[in-house]
Design an enzyme around this catalytic site. Sequence first.
Site, PDB file in Angstrom:
ATOM      1  N   LYS A 242       0.866  -1.181   0.000  1.00 40.20           N
ATOM      2  CA  LYS A 242       0.000   0.000   0.000  1.00 40.20           C
ATOM      3  C   LYS A 242       0.899   1.227   0.000  1.00 40.20           C
ATOM      4  O   LYS A 242       1.718   1.416   0.895  1.00 40.20           O
ATOM      5  CB  LYS A 242      -0.898  -0.006   1.231  1.00 40.20           C
ATOM      6  CG  LYS A 242      -1.757   1.235   1.323  1.00 40.20           C
ATOM      7  CD  LYS A 242      -2.788   1.133   2.414  1.00 40.20           C
ATOM      8  CE  LYS A 242      -3.601   2.409   2.500  1.00 40.20           C
ATOM      9  NZ  LYS A 242      -4.614   2.324   3.561  1.00 40.20           N
TER      10      LYS A 242
ATOM     11  N   LYS B 250      -2.070  -1.482  -3.878  1.00 38.72           N
ATOM     12  CA  LYS B 250      -2.952  -0.311  -3.806  1.00 38.72           C
ATOM     13  C   LYS B 250      -2.127   0.959  -3.876  1.00 38.72           C
ATOM     14  O   LYS B 250      -1.145   1.054  -3.130  1.00 38.72           O
ATOM     15  CB  LYS B 250      -3.710  -0.382  -2.481  1.00 38.72           C
ATOM     16  CG  LYS B 250      -4.594   0.788  -2.208  1.00 38.72           C
ATOM     17  CD  LYS B 250      -5.224   0.642  -0.851  1.00 38.72           C
ATOM     18  CE  LYS B 250      -5.998   1.913  -0.550  1.00 38.72           C
ATOM     19  NZ  LYS B 250      -6.536   1.910   0.781  1.00 38.72           N
TER      20      LYS B 250
HETATM   21  C1  PBG Z   1      -7.047   3.653   5.433  1.00 41.38           C
HETATM   22  C2  PBG Z   1      -7.539   3.405   4.061  1.00 41.38           C
HETATM   23  C3  PBG Z   1      -7.412   4.298   3.000  1.00 41.38           C
HETATM   24  C4  PBG Z   1      -8.031   3.713   1.914  1.00 41.38           C
HETATM   25  C5  PBG Z   1      -8.514   2.472   2.312  1.00 41.38           C
HETATM   26  N1  PBG Z   1      -8.191   2.287   3.648  1.00 41.38           N
HETATM   27  C6  PBG Z   1      -6.870   5.669   2.952  1.00 41.38           C
HETATM   28  C7  PBG Z   1      -5.591   5.951   3.575  1.00 41.38           C
HETATM   29  O1  PBG Z   1      -4.705   5.105   3.714  1.00 41.38           O
HETATM   30  O2  PBG Z   1      -5.442   7.120   3.968  1.00 41.38           O
HETATM   31  C8  PBG Z   1      -8.132   4.378   0.582  1.00 41.38           C
HETATM   32  C9  PBG Z   1      -9.086   3.817  -0.382  1.00 41.38           C
HETATM   33  C10 PBG Z   1      -9.397   4.701  -1.514  1.00 41.38           C
HETATM   34  O3  PBG Z   1      -8.788   5.770  -1.732  1.00 41.38           O
HETATM   35  O4  PBG Z   1     -10.311   4.336  -2.265  1.00 41.38           O
HETATM   36  N2  PBG Z   1      -6.838   2.557   6.243  1.00 41.38           N
END
Ligand code: PBG
Length: 341
Positions: A202, A265
């Site tokens: 991520k 991601k």
């Molecule tokens: C946070 C989380 C995020 C997303 C999913 N879980 C945002 C972040 O890490 O700040 C983002 C998903 C998206 O942008 O569609 N645990």
Amino acid sequence: MAPSAEYNIPIRPRRLRQTKNIRRMARETRLSTDNLIAPQFVMEGENDREEVSSMPDTYRHTIDRLVDHAETLSDLGIPAVALFPAIPDHLRTPDAEHALDPDHLYPNAVRALKDAVPELMVITDTALDPYNSDGHDGIVRDGRIDNDATIEVMCQMALLHAEAGADIVAPSDMMDGRVGALRDALDAAGHTDVAILSYTAKYSSNYYGPFRDALDSAPRSEEETPAKDIPDNKDTYQMDPANGEEAVRELMLDLEEGADMVMVKPALPYLDVIHRVQAASDVPVAAYNVSGEYAMIKAAAQNGWLDGKNCAMEALTGIRRAGADLILTYFAEDAAQWLEE
Ligand code: PBG
């Protein structure tokens, strides 16, 4: 009239592009509703929904409306939803205690979904950001995100989710060692059948902006909380967008720790990473077509600058071609409908 053959070109790839059916026969990648996971936002209240301003046609639903919507998704053949809670500000604290309340919005939503649509897989998010007044995925101590203190809370969260009926828990936090810790905690409590979908690679991405609007979950800047030194980004735990090799390293760790599925991601700026992770992974690979990727297509389509449907389907096909078995996407419902046409 026979077409002229002016040159000696025996090998003509265009032969396999001449008709719709021959293109179907030559197609390498298939996008199916089986590949789709629909992220869902749940909020407090009754019989209500609110459109996310930066995500047209995407809503926060109250539990009752979420259940109705989940029935629609399941009827369309979508196998799973990934659930995220909008937690009111007054319930957020530095230690994110509300996440562990056995009778709050999130476990209640999981129970309602599993009661009403038991065949629909529910993927829960074990991360603290919706509950943390600092807007971070971990517990902040002295301006730093405390890895091990965060894991402790996440393990309790995972148990709460499992007890509420979650089929799959998905740590989206990027703390080190959390997959192994979650597996141990789940097994020790007898939840050996609850799977772990790890957010393996991520990235610290700018494409999460609309999601943070949806949940009001952006890291709080120093200006907003002048008493503390809170980092205003997630760079100390989410990955550097410049790194690809490191994604494979994270994959190896997650597989060793027992991840049942892994994720990359965002998706579109990281197709090479999806490809590398797929090549090295012996478990299903998911990719998260995140909020910013959705918002870009929606905004361009609203302006008449792009064909929203065709661009969305092309993007999803590209993510599949890169190697994703599963795609979390806000286009899931539309795509399932388009695939039926
Ligand atoms: C946070 C989380 C995020 C997303 C999913 N879980 C945002 C972040 O890490 O700040 C983002 C998903 C998206 O942008 O569609 N645990």
